[in-house]
Design an enzyme around this catalytic site. Structure first.
Site, short mmCIF file in Angstrom:
data_model
loop_
_atom_site.label_atom_id
_atom_site.label_comp_id
_atom_site.label_asym_id
_atom_site.label_seq_id
_atom_site.Cartn_x
_atom_site.Cartn_y
_atom_site.Cartn_z
CG ASP A 13 -1.84 -1.19 1.30
OD1 ASP A 13 -2.21 -1.70 0.24
OD2 ASP A 13 -2.14 -1.62 2.42
CE LYS A 16 3.17 -2.23 -4.56
NZ LYS A 16 2.73 -2.09 -3.18
CB ALA A 39 -2.35 -6.78 -5.34
N GLY A 40 -4.27 -4.53 -4.25
CA GLY A 40 -5.27 -3.55 -4.65
C GLY A 40 -4.57 -2.30 -5.12
CG HIS A 41 -2.39 -1.90 -8.08
ND1 HIS A 41 -1.08 -1.53 -8.13
CD2 HIS A 41 -2.40 -3.23 -7.91
CE1 HIS A 41 -0.32 -2.60 -8.01
NE2 HIS A 41 -1.10 -3.64 -7.88
CD GLN A 223 0.73 -8.72 -2.33
OE1 GLN A 223 1.49 -9.40 -3.00
NE2 GLN A 223 -0.52 -8.54 -2.69
CB THR A 238 1.77 -11.99 1.08
OG1 THR A 238 0.79 -12.64 0.25
CG2 THR A 238 2.96 -11.54 0.25
CG LEU A 334 6.31 15.32 1.35
CD1 LEU A 334 7.08 14.52 2.38
CD2 LEU A 334 7.31 16.07 0.45
P1 IMP Z 1 -2.48 -12.67 2.23
O1 IMP Z 1 -1.57 -12.13 1.18
O2 IMP Z 1 -3.95 -12.45 1.91
O3 IMP Z 1 -2.17 -14.09 2.59
O4 IMP Z 1 -2.25 -11.80 3.57
C1 IMP Z 1 -1.05 -11.88 4.31
C2 IMP Z 1 -0.67 -10.53 4.88
O5 IMP Z 1 -0.32 -9.65 3.83
C3 IMP Z 1 -1.80 -9.83 5.64
O6 IMP Z 1 -1.23 -9.09 6.70
C4 IMP Z 1 -2.39 -8.87 4.62
O7 IMP Z 1 -3.02 -7.77 5.21
C5 IMP Z 1 -1.12 -8.47 3.89
N1 IMP Z 1 -1.38 -8.06 2.50
C6 IMP Z 1 -1.61 -8.85 1.44
N2 IMP Z 1 -1.76 -8.12 0.32
C7 IMP Z 1 -1.61 -6.84 0.68
C8 IMP Z 1 -1.60 -5.61 -0.06
O8 IMP Z 1 -1.78 -5.55 -1.28
N3 IMP Z 1 -1.37 -4.49 0.68
C9 IMP Z 1 -1.14 -4.52 2.02
N4 IMP Z 1 -1.11 -5.64 2.73
C10 IMP Z 1 -1.35 -6.80 2.08
#
Ligand code: IMP
Length: 445
Positions: A13, A16, A39-41, A223, A238, A334
């Site tokens: 987060d 990126k 992931a989330g963009h 990530q 992850t 910033l």
């Molecule tokens: P998983 O990837 O769903 O197995 O989650 C494992 C850890 O990674 C958790 O703490 C999630 O909150 C974190 N996580 C996974 N993907 C993201 C992301 O895109 N941004 C921030 N944290 C993430």
């Protein structure tokens, strides 16, 4: 020609998407190399907000190839929803290429992810619940279903009939979950395979061809460094390798093809999910940091969970510089610090039991969870920087903040983001063609 990796330098987060969107302009190929729909963009273009989970945001530009590479895990339902929504909004998705080797997130992965994390009790990781861990576990255990199976009905049926009864035993006996029906899954996933098939190809060969033809390739990590399975804050990580080295494995190319590695960091720190976070702030201090961001800023794009917030942590970033071999840094958000009287920078940790000081990340989970931050406090600038378009436009104290970060990390800050819009960006030095970072002697700490 330049082939560039963009990685998150913190816990994901970092913003990126905005940096890859900026760099995508000069790229011919944009490649996702790991992770999945965890992931989330979010990208804002001309007032329109686009949310991406699997497809590289480079798809928003015409005439570019957007690759979802072999190292990713794909929930077919989500990628199909994603490209259908883009199509409905008038975006041309013909440049999307999906690797035959990527692994498929199946319904039992989704069910098990949530059940397993709940089953961890106080040791839960706080996963995104998108089936990521179980999909990668099956890949490593050689029980995976790949995209090549998904688009081949015979293979798909055989695999589903073999795997689902095995998974049902675990689901029913270990987690008291209802069993899944193999036929229903096959009927649903066969259709996903048909819809995805036109996009599926050997993406490693495709990228190799692009390298030979001197195309510009941008490898975008999802990530962040501290969520890396091997190099992150295990076990609160992850299940893939977001670090720069992961780009070669996850895209199927050799390291000799890479010209630059750019790290992206927020101007402070956030974390979603569980795990130690030395510079985390709570209560009023946290609300203050959160409320400075734009409304959508500090909630996870995938889960909508509020992000934990804290001060900039140089120990973590120093580690990210090392394990990724960062050439330069892009510093985002910033402007979130605009209204603060004072800003803390964590320059080292102190072990709360032994008093030992750490300038490098202590990798033992037992130590990391008990360290306390040592802060240096610098004055804020108390003025909006949204309209600054060059380094010299920035108030003196903001420039000093950047100088101090560069000095502590011995790494140039090449890009600064001062707002959420595309043009709220300052390019201080060309991150791709500027001078390549050379290790200094003093870095042998
Ligand atoms: P998983 O990837 O769903 O197995 O989650 C494992 C850890 O990674 C958790 O703490 C999630 O909150 C974190 N996580 C996974 N993907 C993201 C992301 O895109 N941004 C921030 N944290 C993430």
């Amino acid at each position: 020609m330049a082939n560039v990796i963009v990685v998150g330098a913190q816990w994901g987060d970092e913003g990126k998407a905005k940096i890859t969107d900026l760099l995508s302009r000069n790229a011919d190929y944009i490649v996702r190399y790991q992770g999945g729909s965890n992931a989330g963009h979010t990208v804002v273009v001309d007032g329109e907000t686009y949310k991406f989970h699997l497809i590289p945001s480079g798809i928003l530009y015409p005439n570019k190839v957007s690759v979802v590479g072999p190292g990713t895990v794909i929930d077919p339902k989500i990628i199909i929803e994603e490209f259908e929504e883009l199509k409905n909004r008038g975006i041309n998705v013909s440049g999307l290429k999906v690797s035959t080797q990527a692994h498929v997130t199946m319904p039992y992965h989704l069910a098990l992810d949530q059940a397993e994390d709940r089953g961890r009790g106080t040791r839960k990781i706080g996963t995104t619940g998108r089936g990521i861990g179980p999909t990668y576990a099956d890949k490593a255990d050689r029980f995976g279903v790949r995209i090549s199976d998904l688009i081949d009905p015979k293979e798909l049926e055989e695999k589903i009939n073999w795997l689902v009864p095995r998974k049902n035993v675990i689901m029913e006996r270990l987690y008291s979950l209802p069993p899944l029906d193999p036929k229903k899954i096959f009927d649903e996933y066969k259709i996903y395979g048909e819809k995805l098939k036109p996009f599926v190809t050997d993406t490693s060969a495709l990228i190799f061809g692009a390298i030979k033809n001197k195309k510009n390739i941008l490898f975008e990590g999802a990530q962040g460094t501290l969520l890396d399975l091997d190099h992150g804050t295990y076990p609160y990580v992850t299940s893939s390798n977001p670090v720069a080295g992961g780009a070669c494995i996850g895209a199927g190319i050799g390291p000799t093809a890479i010209d630059r590695v750019i790290g992206v960091s927020k101007s402070f720190t956030t974390r979603v999910g569980e795990g130690p976070f030395p510079t985390e702030v709570f209560g009023r201090e946290a609300d203050e940091l959160r409320s400075q961001g734009t409304a959508w800023a500090e909630f996870g794009t995938t889960t909508g969970r509020p992000r934990r917030v804290g001060w900039l942590d140089i120990v973590l970033l120093r580690y990210a510089v090392r394990v990724n071999g960062l050439d330069c840094l892009a510093l985002t958000k910033l402007d979130v610090l605009d209204n603060l009287n004072e800003i803390n920078i964590c320059i080292a940790y102190e072990d709360s039991v032994t008093g030992e000081k750490y300038y490098d990340l202590p990798l033992a989970a037992g130590i990391f969870k008990r360290v306390k931050p040592i802060y240096e406090t610098v004055p804020g600038w108390k003025v909006s920087i949204n309209n600054c378009r060059s380094r010299n436009d920035l108030p003196q104290n903001a420039q000093k903040y950047l100088d101090r970060i560069q000095q502590l990390l011995e790494t140039p800050v090449a890009i600064v983001s001062v707002g959420h819009k595309r043009d709220h960006t300052i390019v201080i030095e060309d991150p791709i063609h500027g001078p390549k970072r050379v290790l200094q002697k003093s870095e042998n700490r």
